[in-house]
Design a protein around this motif. Structure first.
Motif, PDB file in Angstrom:
ATOM      1  N   PRO A 144      28.239  49.546  34.939  1.00 52.00           N
ATOM      2  CA  PRO A 144      29.651  49.537  35.240  1.00 52.00           C
ATOM      3  C   PRO A 144      30.080  47.963  35.500  1.00 52.00           C
ATOM      4  O   PRO A 144      29.547  47.468  35.980  1.00 52.00           O
ATOM      5  N   LEU A 145      31.398  47.916  34.827  1.00 52.54           N
ATOM      6  CA  LEU A 145      32.056  46.736  34.919  1.00 52.54           C
ATOM      7  C   LEU A 145      33.292  46.660  35.676  1.00 52.54           C
ATOM      8  O   LEU A 145      34.260  47.810  35.394  1.00 52.54           O
ATOM      9  N   ILE A 146      33.366  45.872  36.684  1.00 53.67           N
ATOM     10  CA  ILE A 146      34.483  45.918  37.854  1.00 53.67           C
ATOM     11  C   ILE A 146      35.317  44.611  37.388  1.00 53.67           C
ATOM     12  O   ILE A 146      34.896  43.433  37.216  1.00 53.67           O
ATOM     13  N   VAL A 147      36.655  45.002  36.904  1.00 56.02           N
ATOM     14  CA  VAL A 147      37.513  43.654  36.489  1.00 56.02           C
ATOM     15  C   VAL A 147      38.539  43.456  37.533  1.00 56.02           C
ATOM     16  O   VAL A 147      39.252  44.155  37.984  1.00 56.02           O
ATOM     17  N   ASP A 148      38.667  42.158  37.950  1.00 57.57           N
ATOM     18  CA  ASP A 148      39.631  41.871  38.895  1.00 57.57           C
ATOM     19  C   ASP A 148      40.813  41.498  37.910  1.00 57.57           C
ATOM     20  O   ASP A 148      40.944  40.506  37.384  1.00 57.57           O
ATOM     21  N   ALA A 149      41.954  42.405  37.957  1.00 57.52           N
ATOM     22  CA  ALA A 149      43.349  42.104  37.029  1.00 57.52           C
ATOM     23  C   ALA A 149      44.039  41.719  38.215  1.00 57.52           C
ATOM     24  O   ALA A 149      45.393  41.761  37.725  1.00 57.52           O
ATOM     25  N   THR A 150      43.884  41.276  39.303  1.00 58.23           N
ATOM     26  CA  THR A 150      45.136  40.879  40.254  1.00 58.23           C
ATOM     27  C   THR A 150      45.744  39.856  40.028  1.00 58.23           C
ATOM     28  O   THR A 150      47.096  39.719  40.204  1.00 58.23           O
ATOM     29  N   GLN A 151      45.451  38.627  39.135  1.00 55.56           N
ATOM     30  CA  GLN A 151      46.131  37.470  38.553  1.00 55.56           C
ATOM     31  C   GLN A 151      46.957  38.089  37.130  1.00 55.56           C
ATOM     32  O   GLN A 151      47.736  37.492  36.873  1.00 55.56           O
ATOM     33  N   THR A 152      46.325  39.120  36.390  1.00 53.92           N
ATOM     34  CA  THR A 152      47.108  39.338  35.207  1.00 53.92           C
ATOM     35  C   THR A 152      47.960  40.369  35.140  1.00 53.92           C
ATOM     36  O   THR A 152      48.774  40.504  34.410  1.00 53.92           O
ATOM     37  N   LEU A 153      47.552  41.562  35.849  1.00 52.25           N
ATOM     38  CA  LEU A 153      48.571  42.759  35.698  1.00 52.25           C
ATOM     39  C   LEU A 153      49.961  42.363  35.841  1.00 52.25           C
ATOM     40  O   LEU A 153      50.337  41.946  37.156  1.00 52.25           O
ATOM     41  N   GLY A 154      51.039  42.608  35.001  1.00 52.14           N
ATOM     42  CA  GLY A 154      52.391  42.373  35.431  1.00 52.14           C
ATOM     43  C   GLY A 154      52.625  40.912  34.532  1.00 52.14           C
ATOM     44  O   GLY A 154      53.766  40.693  34.279  1.00 52.14           O
ATOM     45  N   HIS A 155      51.682  40.271  33.917  1.00 55.71           N
ATOM     46  CA  HIS A 155      51.757  39.067  33.307  1.00 55.71           C
ATOM     47  C   HIS A 155      51.194  39.226  31.836  1.00 55.71           C
ATOM     48  O   HIS A 155      51.856  38.592  30.878  1.00 55.71           O
ATOM     49  N   THR A 156      50.158  39.899  31.637  1.00 55.40           N
ATOM     50  CA  THR A 156      49.507  39.829  30.273  1.00 55.40           C
ATOM     51  C   THR A 156      49.050  41.363  30.011  1.00 55.40           C
ATOM     52  O   THR A 156      48.972  42.083  31.242  1.00 55.40           O
ATOM     53  N   PRO A 157      48.753  41.752  28.925  1.00 48.91           N
ATOM     54  CA  PRO A 157      48.618  43.239  28.699  1.00 48.91           C
ATOM     55  C   PRO A 157      47.146  43.704  29.493  1.00 48.91           C
ATOM     56  O   PRO A 157      46.362  42.882  29.733  1.00 48.91           O
ATOM     57  N   ALA A 158      47.125  44.863  30.067  1.00 45.27           N
ATOM     58  CA  ALA A 158      45.972  45.249  30.892  1.00 45.27           C
ATOM     59  C   ALA A 158      44.822  45.217  30.187  1.00 45.27           C
ATOM     60  O   ALA A 158      44.766  45.294  28.706  1.00 45.27           O
ATOM     61  N   PRO A 159      43.550  44.699  30.846  1.00 47.74           N
ATOM     62  CA  PRO A 159      42.347  44.262  29.986  1.00 47.74           C
ATOM     63  C   PRO A 159      41.952  45.734  29.736  1.00 47.74           C
ATOM     64  O   PRO A 159      42.266  46.808  30.222  1.00 47.74           O
ATOM     65  N   CYS A 160      40.705  45.821  28.806  1.00 47.95           N
ATOM     66  CA  CYS A 160      40.153  46.825  28.242  1.00 47.95           C
ATOM     67  C   CYS A 160      38.682  46.908  28.562  1.00 47.95           C
ATOM     68  O   CYS A 160      38.157  45.699  28.920  1.00 47.95           O
ATOM     69  N   GLY A 161      38.078  47.817  28.711  1.00 53.57           N
ATOM     70  CA  GLY A 161      36.747  47.899  28.984  1.00 53.57           C
ATOM     71  C   GLY A 161      36.353  47.917  30.243  1.00 53.57           C
ATOM     72  O   GLY A 161      34.998  48.044  30.682  1.00 53.57           O
ATOM     73  N   TRP A 162      36.979  48.160  31.086  1.00 55.48           N
ATOM     74  CA  TRP A 162      36.743  48.433  32.579  1.00 55.48           C
ATOM     75  C   TRP A 162      36.225  49.415  33.071  1.00 55.48           C
ATOM     76  O   TRP A 162      36.793  50.597  32.409  1.00 55.48           O
ATOM     77  N   SER A 163      35.283  49.596  34.110  1.00 55.89           N
ATOM     78  CA  SER A 163      34.998  50.938  34.845  1.00 55.89           C
ATOM     79  C   SER A 163      35.726  51.086  36.121  1.00 55.89           C
ATOM     80  O   SER A 163      36.286  52.143  36.146  1.00 55.89           O
ATOM     81  N   VAL A 164      35.799  49.886  36.702  1.00 54.73           N
ATOM     82  CA  VAL A 164      36.611  50.071  37.912  1.00 54.73           C
ATOM     83  C   VAL A 164      37.484  48.736  37.874  1.00 54.73           C
ATOM     84  O   VAL A 164      37.090  47.525  37.417  1.00 54.73           O
ATOM     85  N   LEU A 165      38.811  48.834  38.198  1.00 54.98           N
ATOM     86  CA  LEU A 165      39.586  47.568  38.175  1.00 54.98           C
ATOM     87  C   LEU A 165      40.486  47.526  39.525  1.00 54.98           C
ATOM     88  O   LEU A 165      40.788  48.631  40.192  1.00 54.98           O
TER      89      LEU A 165
END
Lengths: 391, 78
Positions: A186-207
């Motif tokens: 499982p891949l945990i992706v910290d998108a706290t800095q990106t969501l709202g600024h760049t397209p949502a990341p792909c490939g996460w299990s938990v975000l």
């Protein structure tokens, strides 16, 4: 402009209005969020778990906020939960995924430059008898895909964590390339800095994401868990789902409304801010000696740039800039409560003293950036003169 | 440990003072010689390393002083 008389009788001008260049620490509430919150306070105050009319209305508001966030993340609404901050979302993402995957082992792999919330969750996991490993980064603060994948696929690894982009220097991480090769880890992706600024990341299990970064209220985080990913709450069981208690529904409604609004303008805002960042990246080293511009110049967050000035202490520079009406942040140790230098700057081998992070918001104007660029050389020179720095 | 031609005592001095001292004093050792900085600020290690890279000197390594204070050695290259 206002005027202030110095101790020696001289008169200096001081700015009335602070130019806020610390969007990465949070931006003011989006106007759309403010309206949505007001409306939802009238309509969404009741317990969404109740069957009577006002309870059902609250449940409908919550469901539609969940759908809006799910839509942006390309997820299912039931994969989305709301936490009380981005930080608690990160804690729950790490600890819940580790707990849910105990059968795989107890080893947690993460990049050396994750947010301190991830590192603190890792320490918590280790204190409880688990293991954690930090994967090193290059001088741009980026992990190497082969190295990260090899460490994450090693025996007894329960989960791995990689941020979408670094919160201190803006460098984007190779999340998709890593995700493609992780197999069933499982891949945990910290998108706290990106969501709202760049397209949502792909490939996460938990975000994990943070509404504060996109103009939502400060008290809303997002925890997203893909269907099929094992995740067990690190908190005591609760009827409401992954996160204990019903969320603050008006705040969640505001966060979702703001996200919808910023995503609609996302690519236009990103290209405008990215051009301003390019300008800052070019002009700062051209006008100020002995400075290192950090992070990837191209593959980066659109709105952030960080530099380290030789022979400058970060705290004095922040105060010099504040006096001139500019709010920025710093990863230098003198600006942290622990007196420890930023683990991100240390991991990438950058100079930790004299560090300044500039991050722009949708409200930042060209004129504000130009004023900052005009003020910076003198602010740096003042601090260097105070320290009697070598030239 | 390489024998240092000059040892700078930066105990109790907060960053960036240790690298300012290093920059001021490096010319006092000949090219090829080693200068040693002893400093207890936790940022001194990464900063001496980064300073050496930016100023094109060689960061040799870290070794504690007799009293346990961290020490960092740099070879003057130019």
């Amino acid at each position: 402009m206002a005027y202030r008389r110095g101790v020696d009788g001289s008169v200096e001008t001081v700015s009335d209005e602070t130019v806020y260049l610390d969007a990465a620490s949070g931006v003011p509430l989006h106007p759309v969020a403010r309206e949505a919150i007001m409306a939802a306070q009238a309509d969404g105050w009741a317990d969404p778990g109740r069957l009577y009319a006002v309870g059902r209305r609250a449940a409908i508001l919550l469901a539609s906020a969940r759908e809006a966030v799910a839509d942006v993340l390309d997820a299912r609404p039931d994969e989305i939960s709301f936490t009380s901050s981005g930080l608690t979302a990160l804690h729950a993402a790490v600890l819940g995924t580790m707990r849910g995957n105990r059968r795989r082992g107890s080893r947690f792999v993460h990049s050396a430059v994750e947010h301190s919330a991830v590192l603190h969750a890792a320490e918590w996991h280790v204190a409880a008898g688990g293991e954690a490993e930090a994967v090193p980064v290059d001088h741009l603060a980026r992990v190497d895909v082969d190295t990260f994948v090899a460490r994450a696929r090693a025996a007894s690894v329960a989960a791995a964590a990689l941020q979408a982009a670094n919160h201190e220097v803006g460098t984007a991480q190779p999340v998709s390339a890593v995700a493609d090769r992780l197999g069933d880890v499982p891949l945990i992706v910290d998108a706290t800095q990106t969501l709202g600024h760049t397209p949502a990341p792909c490939g996460w299990s938990v975000l994990a994401a943070d509404a504060r970064q996109w103009g939502g209220p400060a008290g809303v985080g997002v925890l997203a868990v893909r269907t099929g990913t094992r995740w067990v709450s690190p908190a005591p069981a609760d009827d409401h789902g992954r996160v204990p208690g019903p969320p603050d529904i008006p705040a969640v409604v505001g966060a979702a409304a703001a996200l919808r609004a910023v995503v609609r303008e996302q690519s236009a805002t990103a290209s405008r801010l990215s051009a301003l960042i390019d300008r800052i990246r070019a002009r700062v080293p051209a006008g100020i000696p002995d400075v290192e511009v950090l992070g990837d110049p191209v593959d980066r967050l659109p709105h952030m740039v960080t530099f380290s000035f030789l022979y400058v202490d970060g705290e004095s520079l922040l105060l010099e800039l504040d006096r001139r009406g500019f709010a920025v942040s710093s990863g230098s140790s003198c600006t942290s409560s622990s007196l420890e230098p930023s683990h991100v700057l240390v991991a990438m081998g950058a100079l930790t003293s004299g560090n300044v992070r500039v991050s722009l918001s949708r409200d930042t104007t060209v004129e504000q950036v130009e004023r900052f660029l005009d003020a910076l050389p003198d602010a740096v020179a003042n601090v260097r003169a105070q320290l009697d720095a070598p030239s | 440990m390489s024998p240092a031609a000059l040892v700078l005592d930066c105990r109790g001095r907060r960053c960036p003072l240790p690298i300012i001292e290093l920059a001021r004093r490096i010319d006092q050792v000949p090219v090829g010689a080693v200068i040693r900085v002893e400093a207890d600020d936790p940022a001194a290690g990464p900063d001496v390393r980064a300073w050496s890279r930016l100023r094109e000197h060689e960061f040799i390594g870290a070794s504690p002083a007799a009293d346990g204070t961290p020490g960092y050695e740099v070879r003057r290259l130019r």
